[in-house]
Design a protein around this motif. Structure first.
Motif, short mmCIF file in Angstrom:
data_model
loop_
_atom_site.label_atom_id
_atom_site.label_comp_id
_atom_site.label_asym_id
_atom_site.label_seq_id
_atom_site.Cartn_x
_atom_site.Cartn_y
_atom_site.Cartn_z
N THR A 190 0.84 -1.20 0.00
CA THR A 190 0.00 0.00 0.00
C THR A 190 0.87 1.25 0.00
N ARG A 191 0.39 2.30 -0.67
CA ARG A 191 1.11 3.57 -0.69
C ARG A 191 0.18 4.70 -0.27
N LEU A 192 0.71 5.64 0.46
CA LEU A 192 -0.02 6.85 0.83
C LEU A 192 0.71 8.04 0.23
N MET A 193 -0.03 8.84 -0.54
CA MET A 193 0.55 10.04 -1.15
C MET A 193 -0.11 11.26 -0.53
N GLU A 194 0.70 12.09 0.12
CA GLU A 194 0.21 13.33 0.73
C GLU A 194 0.73 14.49 -0.11
N THR A 195 -0.18 15.13 -0.81
CA THR A 195 0.18 16.22 -1.72
C THR A 195 -0.21 17.56 -1.11
N THR A 196 0.76 18.44 -0.96
CA THR A 196 0.52 19.77 -0.40
C THR A 196 0.80 20.82 -1.46
N LYS A 197 -0.18 21.67 -1.71
CA LYS A 197 -0.02 22.77 -2.66
C LYS A 197 -0.03 24.08 -1.90
N ARG A 198 0.99 24.91 -2.19
CA ARG A 198 1.13 26.16 -1.46
C ARG A 198 1.65 27.24 -2.41
N ALA A 199 1.04 28.41 -2.33
CA ALA A 199 1.50 29.53 -3.16
C ALA A 199 2.85 30.02 -2.67
N ALA A 200 3.70 30.42 -3.62
CA ALA A 200 5.03 30.93 -3.27
C ALA A 200 5.37 32.11 -4.18
N SER A 201 6.14 33.04 -3.67
CA SER A 201 6.48 34.22 -4.47
C SER A 201 7.56 33.90 -5.51
N SER A 202 8.41 32.89 -5.21
CA SER A 202 9.41 32.44 -6.18
C SER A 202 9.83 31.03 -5.81
N ALA A 203 10.54 30.38 -6.69
CA ALA A 203 10.92 28.98 -6.47
C ALA A 203 11.88 28.83 -5.30
N SER A 204 12.59 29.90 -4.95
CA SER A 204 13.60 29.80 -3.90
C SER A 204 13.16 30.41 -2.58
N THR A 205 11.97 31.01 -2.53
CA THR A 205 11.52 31.66 -1.30
C THR A 205 10.56 30.79 -0.53
N ASN A 206 10.27 31.24 0.69
CA ASN A 206 9.34 30.50 1.53
C ASN A 206 7.92 30.58 0.97
N ASP A 207 7.12 29.65 1.42
CA ASP A 207 5.72 29.63 0.99
C ASP A 207 5.01 30.86 1.55
N THR A 208 4.03 31.35 0.78
CA THR A 208 3.32 32.56 1.20
C THR A 208 1.82 32.35 1.40
N GLY A 209 1.26 31.27 0.87
CA GLY A 209 -0.20 31.09 0.93
C GLY A 209 -0.61 29.93 1.81
N LYS A 210 -1.92 29.73 1.91
CA LYS A 210 -2.45 28.62 2.68
C LYS A 210 -2.19 27.31 1.95
N SER A 211 -1.99 26.26 2.68
CA SER A 211 -1.71 24.97 2.06
C SER A 211 -2.99 24.21 1.78
N ASP A 212 -2.93 23.41 0.74
CA ASP A 212 -4.05 22.56 0.38
C ASP A 212 -3.52 21.12 0.37
N VAL A 213 -3.86 20.36 1.40
CA VAL A 213 -3.31 19.01 1.56
C VAL A 213 -4.33 17.97 1.10
N LYS A 214 -3.87 17.05 0.28
CA LYS A 214 -4.74 16.00 -0.23
C LYS A 214 -4.09 14.65 0.04
N ARG A 215 -4.82 13.76 0.71
CA ARG A 215 -4.33 12.42 1.00
C ARG A 215 -4.94 11.44 0.00
N SER A 216 -4.11 10.58 -0.55
CA SER A 216 -4.57 9.61 -1.54
C SER A 216 -3.92 8.26 -1.26
N VAL A 217 -4.75 7.26 -0.99
CA VAL A 217 -4.26 5.92 -0.67
C VAL A 217 -4.36 5.02 -1.91
N LEU A 218 -3.26 4.39 -2.25
CA LEU A 218 -3.24 3.41 -3.34
C LEU A 218 -3.14 2.03 -2.71
N LEU A 219 -4.21 1.26 -2.83
CA LEU A 219 -4.30 -0.04 -2.16
C LEU A 219 -3.58 -1.13 -2.95
#
Length: 524
Positions: free
Chosen positions: A376-405
């Motif tokens: 079984t695999r668990l994939m936790e995907t977090t999406k977060r807005a950022a001002s640039s690829a090298s800077t810290n995250d700036t927005g709220k996170s959107d976490v999605k859990r997906s289980v592959l049985l």
């Protein structure tokens, strides 16, 4: 072309033609109606405000349920037309109305583009879908029954009964094919529209087929003899004797049948996706297999109802569902429960990508994959807005859990859903013939459509929203109690939603046992 004879059709070839012409349109209407529910988790992110995924999902289910709530009004409107002008022309109109509304849903811009107009337009089109389906089923079931020989109606109408489940199966198949043909991001962005848009092609084919149909022989005979109703609504519901059977059909049969149908298919699917967090594509796959395995039993139990009667078969389906739902869903939950598995620490992987955000700036996506010893695999995907690829995250996170049985657990879920589909076939396979035989030809379309669509549209259609709400409130109550250091009020909050179908089916079972007859109420 289907021949219109003054008597029910008796040769198999003609009956197959009748069923084929009727079923293809009904199947497409169910497909159109159900792709909304099949894509509920995606649509929640498109047509409702961001920030509260649970509220958005509940709003989507409420919009989904709205289409069911108006089905009785469609039954009254189109049922009256069907008893006045005929079965054929009425369900030609419902087909076009359903197809147009479904196609239009695929064209509506997202909430972020047009704001509150998005959920408003979806709701309006969903209501039109419900009105159309309210007129479709009664017409198709009546049309087939009035062609079939007496004594074989259970068998022949059971083919119409397969169309609801096959329509759901086709919706899942089209969604699955669309998902596999593009990336996950592309599907979430625009690919979800494809199943809505392609339905217009199916509707066009069905329209051509239905255009060549002739009227039901029994209705044509009644019309030629001047014995059709001049006021179907008054005769159906103003006549105390007939209205008694309308109520009996509703509370003793279709109410229980409706909740069993939607628990075994839609609630099962939503439970696997949203409570068990099983991967959406994997869920669609296992649901498709279970539905495919179970569909032939509609015909089996329809045929059996011709031999031993409708009542016992339908009530048996309600009884076994009532007694086993909580056990089945607890097993489904534990089958997917990651607490029962051992994680492989070395199997942990983290992947981060940065892509342009459609709203401006960048979108940083981090996927953490957990691997377990059983595959079984668990994939936790977090999406977060950022001002640039090298800077810290700036927005709220959107976490999605997906289980592959793993394969073993997938088959466990398939069998558990298949068992529920068997319950559905028990209650649903014989019910078209049961309803047809309760009412006379001249008011049959109106009289049978209303109890069917209240039972399925109201009691059944509200099930996903009500059950999800009950489970959510139980989960929240546990969270409050845990924070206060008190005992948890619910041992298994994820099962609390099942009380709705269990109680409704139990009431229907008692009424059915006491008052339903195992014999036809009318003969043609």
């Amino acid at each position: 072309m289907i021949s219109a004879s003054p008597k029910p059709v008796t040769d198999t070839r003609s009956l197959i033609g009748v069923i084929g012409a009727s079923s293809v349109g009904t199947l497409i209407e169910w497909y159109d109606f159900y792709i909304f529910g099949s894509l509920a988790t995606v649509l929640a992110t498109k047509f409702f405000p961001e920030g509260n995924p649970t509220a958005a999902f509940l709003s989507t289910l409420a919009t989904f349920a709205a289409g069911f709530v108006v089905r009785p009004f469609g039954a009254l409107f189109f049922g009256r037309l069907g008893d006045l002008i005929g079965r054929k022309y009425t369900f030609m109109v419902t087909l076009l109305l359903m197809g147009g509304a479904t196609f239009a849903i695929g064209l509506i811009p997202a909430y972020e583009t047009i704001g509150f107009w998005a959920p408003t337009l979806v709701l309006v089109l969903r209501l039109l879908q419900g009105l159309a389906l309210g007129g479709e089923y009664g017409g198709a079931a009546t049309y087939v029954a009035e062609h079939a020989p007496v004594g074989q109606r259970g068998y022949w109408t059971s083919w119409i009964q397969t169309t609801a489940t096959v329509g759901l199966f086709v919706s899942l198949l089209v969604i699955l094919l669309t998902r596999t043909s593009m990336s996950t991001d592309a599907f979430d962005d625009w690919g979800w529209r494809v199943p809505f848009l392609v339905s217009i092609l199916m509707v066009a084919i069905s329209y051509v087929i239905r255009r060549n149909m002739h009227e039901s022989p029994l209705f044509a005979k009644a019309k030629a003899a001047g014995k059709t109703s001049t006021n179907p609504l008054k005769e159906s519901f103003g006549n105390k004797y007939n209205f008694k059977f309308v109520l009996l059909a509703l509370f003793g049969a279709t109410m229980g049948q409706g909740v069993v149908w939607y628990t075994g298919q839609f609630y099962a699917m939503n439970f696997i996706k949203t409570v068990c967090n099983v991967d959406a594509m994997q869920t669609d796959e296992l649901m498709s297999v279970a539905l495919l395995m179970g569909t032939p039993f509609f015909v089996v139990f329809g045929w059996l109802s011709d031999k031993i009667g409708r009542k016992g078969i339908m009530l048996t389906g309600m009884l076994v569902a009532i007694l086993s739902y909580r056990t089945i869903y607890e097993t489904m939950y534990q089958t997917t429960n990651l607490a029962n598995r051992q994680e492989i620490p070395a199997g942990l992987s983290i992947k981060t990508t940065t892509t342009p955000d459609p709203k401006g700036g960048l979108l940083k996506t981090t996927t953490v994959t957990h691997l377990y010893t059983d595959g079984t695999r668990l994939m936790e995907t977090t999406k977060r807005a950022a001002s640039s690829a090298s800077t810290n995250d700036t927005g709220k996170s959107d976490v999605k859990r997906s289980v592959l049985l793993n394969a073993s657990d997938r088959w466990t879920l398939i069998w558990l859903v298949f068992i529920q589909v068997l319950f559905v076939t028990l209650v649903y396979g014989p019910i078209a013939a049961f309803l047809v035989e309760m009412f006379p030809v001249k008011i049959r379309y109106t009289s049978m459509s209303l109890p069917y669509h209240i039972g399925n549209g109201v009691f059944g259609g509200l099930l996903p929203a009500v059950a999800t709400y009950l489970a959510t409130k139980a989960k929240e109550a546990n969270a409050v109690a845990e924070k206060a250091g008190a005992a948890l009020p619910y041992a298994a909050p994820y099962l609390e939603g099942l009380w709705y179908p269990i109680i409704v089916a139990a009431v229907s079972l008692v009424i059915g046992v006491v008052y339903l007859s195992n014999r036809a109420q009318v003969t043609d």
